[in-house]
Write an enzyme that holds these catalytic residues in place. Structure first.
Site, mmCIF file in Angstrom:
data_model
loop_
_atom_site.group_PDB
_atom_site.id
_atom_site.type_symbol
_atom_site.label_atom_id
_atom_site.label_comp_id
_atom_site.label_asym_id
_atom_site.label_seq_id
_atom_site.Cartn_x
_atom_site.Cartn_y
_atom_site.Cartn_z
ATOM 1 N N ASP A 66 -0.183 -16.328 -4.397
ATOM 2 C CA ASP A 66 0.794 -15.392 -3.828
ATOM 3 C C ASP A 66 0.110 -14.409 -2.879
ATOM 4 O O ASP A 66 -1.044 -14.041 -3.084
ATOM 5 C CB ASP A 66 1.496 -14.643 -4.971
ATOM 6 C CG ASP A 66 2.780 -13.967 -4.494
ATOM 7 O OD1 ASP A 66 3.282 -14.322 -3.407
ATOM 8 O OD2 ASP A 66 3.275 -13.079 -5.206
ATOM 9 N N HIS A 104 -0.087 -18.417 5.612
ATOM 10 C CA HIS A 104 -0.124 -19.718 4.927
ATOM 11 C C HIS A 104 -1.297 -20.548 5.446
ATOM 12 O O HIS A 104 -1.969 -21.242 4.683
ATOM 13 C CB HIS A 104 1.193 -20.475 5.132
ATOM 14 C CG HIS A 104 2.384 -19.760 4.545
ATOM 15 N ND1 HIS A 104 2.367 -19.215 3.277
ATOM 16 C CD2 HIS A 104 3.619 -19.486 5.059
ATOM 17 C CE1 HIS A 104 3.542 -18.652 3.033
ATOM 18 N NE2 HIS A 104 4.308 -18.794 4.101
ATOM 19 N N TRP A 145 13.069 -22.530 -1.125
ATOM 20 C CA TRP A 145 14.041 -22.980 -0.122
ATOM 21 C C TRP A 145 14.854 -21.802 0.410
ATOM 22 O O TRP A 145 15.524 -21.909 1.432
ATOM 23 C CB TRP A 145 15.001 -24.027 -0.708
ATOM 24 C CG TRP A 145 14.326 -25.313 -1.077
ATOM 25 C CD1 TRP A 145 14.082 -25.773 -2.339
ATOM 26 C CD2 TRP A 145 13.800 -26.312 -0.187
ATOM 27 N NE1 TRP A 145 13.437 -26.991 -2.286
ATOM 28 C CE2 TRP A 145 13.252 -27.351 -0.983
ATOM 29 C CE3 TRP A 145 13.725 -26.438 1.211
ATOM 30 C CZ2 TRP A 145 12.650 -28.485 -0.435
ATOM 31 C CZ3 TRP A 145 13.130 -27.575 1.748
ATOM 32 C CH2 TRP A 145 12.604 -28.586 0.933
ATOM 33 N N LEU A 159 -12.404 -34.283 -10.000
ATOM 34 C CA LEU A 159 -11.356 -33.261 -10.145
ATOM 35 C C LEU A 159 -9.960 -33.861 -9.928
ATOM 36 O O LEU A 159 -9.771 -34.648 -8.999
ATOM 37 C CB LEU A 159 -11.591 -32.154 -9.104
ATOM 38 C CG LEU A 159 -10.548 -31.033 -9.074
ATOM 39 C CD1 LEU A 159 -10.741 -30.102 -10.266
ATOM 40 C CD2 LEU A 159 -10.626 -30.244 -7.770
ATOM 41 N N ARG A 185 3.996 -11.772 -13.004
ATOM 42 C CA ARG A 185 5.044 -12.617 -13.575
ATOM 43 C C ARG A 185 4.701 -14.082 -13.323
ATOM 44 O O ARG A 185 3.790 -14.405 -12.574
ATOM 45 C CB ARG A 185 6.408 -12.262 -12.981
ATOM 46 C CG ARG A 185 6.453 -12.242 -11.474
ATOM 47 C CD ARG A 185 7.864 -11.922 -10.954
ATOM 48 N NE ARG A 185 7.825 -11.731 -9.512
ATOM 49 C CZ ARG A 185 7.946 -10.556 -8.902
ATOM 50 N NH1 ARG A 185 8.144 -9.451 -9.591
ATOM 51 N NH2 ARG A 185 7.892 -10.468 -7.589
HETATM 52 C C1 FPP Z 1 3.146 -17.503 -1.504
HETATM 53 O O1 FPP Z 1 2.871 -16.433 -0.646
HETATM 54 C C2 FPP Z 1 2.647 -18.768 -0.958
HETATM 55 C C3 FPP Z 1 3.398 -19.886 -0.707
HETATM 56 C C4 FPP Z 1 4.843 -19.946 -0.968
HETATM 57 C C5 FPP Z 1 2.832 -21.094 -0.073
HETATM 58 C C6 FPP Z 1 1.467 -21.520 -0.514
HETATM 59 C C7 FPP Z 1 0.901 -22.387 0.532
HETATM 60 C C8 FPP Z 1 -0.394 -22.412 0.920
HETATM 61 C C9 FPP Z 1 -1.443 -21.623 0.285
HETATM 62 C C10 FPP Z 1 -0.723 -23.245 2.111
HETATM 63 C C11 FPP Z 1 -1.445 -24.522 1.923
HETATM 64 C C12 FPP Z 1 -1.340 -25.201 0.617
HETATM 65 C C13 FPP Z 1 -1.607 -26.522 0.431
HETATM 66 C C14 FPP Z 1 -1.616 -27.062 -0.938
HETATM 67 C C15 FPP Z 1 -1.876 -27.441 1.571
HETATM 68 P P1 FPP Z 1 4.090 -15.586 -0.047
HETATM 69 O O2 FPP Z 1 4.481 -16.190 1.259
HETATM 70 O O3 FPP Z 1 5.167 -15.491 -1.069
HETATM 71 O O4 FPP Z 1 3.423 -14.196 0.184
HETATM 72 P P2 FPP Z 1 4.099 -12.757 0.038
HETATM 73 O O5 FPP Z 1 4.382 -12.553 -1.412
HETATM 74 O O6 FPP Z 1 3.057 -11.829 0.547
HETATM 75 O O7 FPP Z 1 5.339 -12.773 0.894
#
Ligand code: FPP
Length: 251
Positions: A26, A43, A75, A137, A200
């Protein structure tokens, strides 16, 4: 066969490092905003942190790394961000497939991927197939995953077996549910790490983490590195796990 091998591994390593670490990655969006960038840049940088976490897992002999990449609730994000995330997953798979093979990593996805773009679904199936016999792994990606969805799917499979007379309703136990979850062939989750400051579980592996240790850090996912991972492992190793019992496995 593989499960037996994993159980042996677990017995040998139970008193030290965790075998199975699951991470809620996160903070990508906040990381990007703080840098004055658009969320998708967070991301992209998060993908760099994913690679570092994988390297650390291999170097420290972890057996399974489960990453929460996309929840069933994600989504609800803007279409642009969802599209960019899907493109990033596809890019990650296409560019890293050779590294999965090189490092003997078995790639696996849990979650309902049927609503993903066909091209992405194909890349996922291809990566799963081509790495199936790898013994290093297990990289387990939770994509369009929800803990409640996982339990519902397990219950549906159980009901189906009861209706067909294959399973006696009175024989349903805890491990019957576990057996039909998406994680059925994996070892229990030892440690859950969540970055980004929230404390959480957000519909992650609900059934599976009943006795997992939890580690929360304020560090945003793109800033996650081997030092923070080591800190989480050290914290895990220092804890006494009793599984509801009395002085069982540690100190
Ligand atoms: C949450 O941060 C993160 C995600 C919903 C996406 C996780 C994806 C990656 C780490 C990219 C690559 C992963 C793979 C497996 C190729 P958030 O966007 O909710 O952050 P925020 O809480 O600061 O808004």
């Amino acid at each position: 066969m593989q499960y037996k091998y994993l159980l042996e591994y677990n017995k040998k390593n139970h008193e030290c490092n965790p075998c199975h670490v699951a991470i809620i990655m996160d903070g990508n969006g906040r990381w990007a905003t703080r840098q004055g960038k658009i969320r998708i840049m967070g991301h992209k940088e998060g993908f760099r942190a994913v690679k570092e976490a994988i390297k650390f897992s291999i170097a420290n002999n972890l057996k399974i790394l489960t990453l929460y990449a996309f929840s069933s609730e994600n989504w609800n994000r803007p279409l642009f961000e969802i599209k960019a995330l899907m493109e990033l997953f596809l890019f990650a798979l296409d560019t890293e497939i050779k590294n999965l093979k090189k490092h003997n990593i078995r790639f696996k996805v849990i979650g309902d991927i049927t609503c993903f773009d066909k091209k992405l679904q194909n890349s996922i199936h291809y990566a799963e197939q081509i790495t199936f016999d790898n013994t290093g792994l297990i990289l387990n990606i939770a994509a369009n995953y929800g803990g409640r969805w996982d339990i519902i799917e397990s219950v549906k499979k159980i009901i189906n077996r009861v209706q067909r007379g294959i399973l006696d309703v009175n024989k349903i136990q805890e491990n019957t549910i576990s057996q039909y979850l998406s994680t059925s062939e994996l070892l229990p989750v030892d440690l859950v790490i969540r970055t980004g400051g929230e404390k959480r579980i957000s519909n992650f592996l609900l059934w599976q983490i009943a006795y997992s240790e939890l580690y929360f850090t304020d560090v945003l996912w793109p800033d996650f590195n081997c030092h923070i991972f080591q800190h989480a492992i050290d914290s895990f190793v220092s804890r006494e796990r009793r599984f509801g019992g009395f002085k069982k496995n540690k100190k």
